[in-house]
Structure formats: C-alpha cells, structure tokens
Design a protein around this motif. Structure first.
Motif, PDB file in Angstrom:
ATOM      1  N   MET A  13       0.849  -1.174   0.000  1.00 38.98           N
ATOM      2  CA  MET A  13       0.000   0.000   0.000  1.00 38.98           C
ATOM      3  C   MET A  13       0.887   1.227   0.000  1.00 38.98           C
ATOM      4  O   MET A  13       1.848   1.304   0.731  1.00 38.98           O
ATOM      5  CB  MET A  13      -0.893  -0.017   1.242  1.00 38.98           C
ATOM      6  CG  MET A  13      -1.947   1.029   1.190  1.00 38.98           C
ATOM      7  SD  MET A  13      -3.209   1.009   2.499  1.00 38.98           S
ATOM      8  CE  MET A  13      -3.201  -0.609   3.153  1.00 38.98           C
ATOM      9  N   GLY A  14       0.549   2.192  -0.856  1.00 33.26           N
ATOM     10  CA  GLY A  14       1.338   3.398  -0.887  1.00 33.26           C
ATOM     11  C   GLY A  14       0.644   4.508  -1.656  1.00 33.26           C
ATOM     12  O   GLY A  14      -0.244   4.264  -2.463  1.00 33.26           O
ATOM     13  N   ILE A  15       1.069   5.729  -1.373  1.00 39.31           N
ATOM     14  CA  ILE A  15       0.538   6.909  -2.053  1.00 39.31           C
ATOM     15  C   ILE A  15       1.460   7.228  -3.217  1.00 39.31           C
ATOM     16  O   ILE A  15       2.674   7.214  -3.078  1.00 39.31           O
ATOM     17  CB  ILE A  15       0.460   8.102  -1.091  1.00 39.31           C
ATOM     18  CG1 ILE A  15      -0.483   7.776   0.071  1.00 39.31           C
ATOM     19  CG2 ILE A  15      -0.008   9.356  -1.823  1.00 39.31           C
ATOM     20  CD1 ILE A  15      -0.493   8.812   1.168  1.00 39.31           C
ATOM     21  N   ARG A  16       0.865   7.518  -4.356  1.00 44.02           N
ATOM     22  CA  ARG A  16       1.631   7.916  -5.536  1.00 44.02           C
ATOM     23  C   ARG A  16       0.836   8.955  -6.314  1.00 44.02           C
ATOM     24  O   ARG A  16      -0.370   9.108  -6.113  1.00 44.02           O
ATOM     25  CB  ARG A  16       1.932   6.708  -6.413  1.00 44.02           C
ATOM     26  CG  ARG A  16       0.698   6.042  -6.980  1.00 44.02           C
ATOM     27  CD  ARG A  16       1.039   5.039  -8.076  1.00 44.02           C
ATOM     28  NE  ARG A  16      -0.125   4.309  -8.527  1.00 44.02           N
ATOM     29  CZ  ARG A  16      -1.054   4.778  -9.357  1.00 44.02           C
ATOM     30  NH1 ARG A  16      -0.960   5.999  -9.833  1.00 44.02           N
ATOM     31  NH2 ARG A  16      -2.098   4.035  -9.717  1.00 44.02           N
TER      32      ARG A  16
ATOM     33  N   GLU B   1      -3.191   3.032  -3.074  1.00 41.32           N
ATOM     34  CA  GLU B   1      -3.580   1.739  -3.616  1.00 41.32           C
ATOM     35  C   GLU B   1      -3.385   0.618  -2.606  1.00 41.32           C
ATOM     36  O   GLU B   1      -2.521   0.686  -1.745  1.00 41.32           O
ATOM     37  CB  GLU B   1      -2.711   1.381  -4.830  1.00 41.32           C
ATOM     38  CG  GLU B   1      -2.945   2.203  -6.044  1.00 41.32           C
ATOM     39  CD  GLU B   1      -2.083   1.728  -7.198  1.00 41.32           C
ATOM     40  OE1 GLU B   1      -2.635   1.566  -8.290  1.00 41.32           O
ATOM     41  OE2 GLU B   1      -0.863   1.523  -7.007  1.00 41.32           O
ATOM     42  N   GLU B   2      -4.211  -0.401  -2.774  1.00 43.75           N
ATOM     43  CA  GLU B   2      -4.041  -1.658  -2.074  1.00 43.75           C
ATOM     44  C   GLU B   2      -4.350  -2.753  -3.091  1.00 43.75           C
ATOM     45  O   GLU B   2      -5.422  -2.748  -3.699  1.00 43.75           O
ATOM     46  CB  GLU B   2      -4.990  -1.750  -0.875  1.00 43.75           C
ATOM     47  CG  GLU B   2      -4.821  -3.029  -0.089  1.00 43.75           C
ATOM     48  CD  GLU B   2      -5.723  -3.060   1.125  1.00 43.75           C
ATOM     49  OE1 GLU B   2      -5.223  -2.796   2.230  1.00 43.75           O
ATOM     50  OE2 GLU B   2      -6.924  -3.340   0.940  1.00 43.75           O
ATOM     51  N   ASN B   3      -3.410  -3.669  -3.265  1.00 45.39           N
ATOM     52  CA  ASN B   3      -3.561  -4.752  -4.253  1.00 45.39           C
ATOM     53  C   ASN B   3      -3.939  -4.213  -5.640  1.00 45.39           C
ATOM     54  O   ASN B   3      -4.852  -4.707  -6.295  1.00 45.39           O
ATOM     55  CB  ASN B   3      -4.592  -5.779  -3.786  1.00 45.39           C
ATOM     56  CG  ASN B   3      -4.209  -6.419  -2.479  1.00 45.39           C
ATOM     57  OD1 ASN B   3      -3.039  -6.692  -2.232  1.00 45.39           O
ATOM     58  ND2 ASN B   3      -5.179  -6.638  -1.614  1.00 45.39           N
ATOM     59  N   ASN B   4      -3.248  -3.159  -6.052  1.00 42.63           N
ATOM     60  CA  ASN B   4      -3.454  -2.519  -7.359  1.00 42.63           C
ATOM     61  C   ASN B   4      -4.838  -1.905  -7.541  1.00 42.63           C
ATOM     62  O   ASN B   4      -5.247  -1.627  -8.655  1.00 42.63           O
ATOM     63  CB  ASN B   4      -3.159  -3.491  -8.510  1.00 42.63           C
ATOM     64  CG  ASN B   4      -1.694  -3.870  -8.548  1.00 42.63           C
ATOM     65  OD1 ASN B   4      -0.825  -3.023  -8.323  1.00 42.63           O
ATOM     66  ND2 ASN B   4      -1.419  -5.128  -8.804  1.00 42.63           N
ATOM     67  N   GLU B   5      -5.572  -1.693  -6.456  1.00 45.16           N
ATOM     68  CA  GLU B   5      -6.879  -1.037  -6.495  1.00 45.16           C
ATOM     69  C   GLU B   5      -6.759   0.326  -5.823  1.00 45.16           C
ATOM     70  O   GLU B   5      -6.203   0.437  -4.722  1.00 45.16           O
ATOM     71  CB  GLU B   5      -7.933  -1.846  -5.740  1.00 45.16           C
ATOM     72  CG  GLU B   5      -8.524  -2.989  -6.495  1.00 45.16           C
ATOM     73  CD  GLU B   5      -9.357  -2.548  -7.687  1.00 45.16           C
ATOM     74  OE1 GLU B   5     -10.170  -1.613  -7.561  1.00 45.16           O
ATOM     75  OE2 GLU B   5      -9.180  -3.151  -8.753  1.00 45.16           O
TER      76      GLU B   5
END
Length: 143
Positions: A1-4, A42-46
C-alpha cells in the motif's frame, strides 16, 4: 500500500469512485490528474483513496482538493496518511500553509483537526442558501 501521483490510467477509477461514493459534480478528473495535482492510495493494485493539492504560488499557499477513502477502508488511518502526505508535499513546495474546506456535518472535519488544522472561518452559503450546513475553512500552518 502506498501513495503515488495519479496517472492518466487512474482517471476512470477516480471518476467511478466519485460517481459511486463522493458525488462531486462538475469535477474535471482528467484535467486534475494531468496537472499532477492528484494522488492515489492503492491496495492490491486497487485505488482505495485519493486526494489532491493545488499550489498557489502568488501567495505561497496550497489547497486540499479532496480527501476520499473508500468506505470499506475507513477508520484505518488512511485519511491521516493522505493528509500527512499533503502536508509534506506542501512543505516541499515551499508554501507557508495548507488550506482545506470541510462541511460542518462531515467527519473529515475531525480528521483535519486531528492533523493540526485550525478553523479560521466559515461560509454559510457555499452548499446552499439555507445556511443549514456550514463550509468550515481550515488552515494548517508550519511557519
């Protein structure tokens, strides 16, 4: 999970989240994303959360565009993570403060206060002419 930073491919995801949960009318998501103003978490590309930051160089301030966390992911500290990200982005952009607006009956107000914002004013006609819900204006200083 990360902010981009949001990418063009995220525009449809933001529009879908907005239409389903956020209901911000008239927002040009593509323009915001292409301006580099939007961030996603995002979490798990969502995409499960998003926010944005508009920097005004003329008065060295920045304004929070939105804070949204998908209802299934609330109460996990993600809103705080987004706000702290904006605070750091604001400091990096060499602005003197971060501004936000919050509906008086919305829990985002508690988030902003928890993150060190202070209420500095209100608008009783921003949302409707009834004056039943206030738009609270908040600032987060670091000077």
């Amino acid at each position: 999970m990360g902010i981009r930073k949001a990418e063009t491919s995220d525009t449809e995801k933001l529009e879908k989240l907005n239409d389903e949960f956020f209901h911000e009318e008239g927002r040009d998501w593509e323009k915001l994303v292409n301006s580099g103003s939007m961030y996603v978490l995002e979490e798990n590309n969502e995409v499960i959360a998003f926010t944005g930051l508009k920097v005004d160089k003329w008065n060295k301030t920045a304004k929070v565009i939105d804070i949204f966390v998908h209802p299934e992911h609330r109460k996990k500290g993600l809103g705080t993570e987004l706000v702290n990200h904006l605070i750091n982005e604001g400091k990096d952009a060499d602005v003197r403060c971060l501004m936000a607006e919050a509906p008086s009956a919305n829990s985002v107000l508690i988030l902003y206060l928890k993150c060190g914002f202070r209420i500095c004013g209100f608008n009783d006609r921003l949302y409707s002419n009834s004056g039943k819900e206030l738009a609270l204006l908040l600032y987060r200083d670091w000077e």
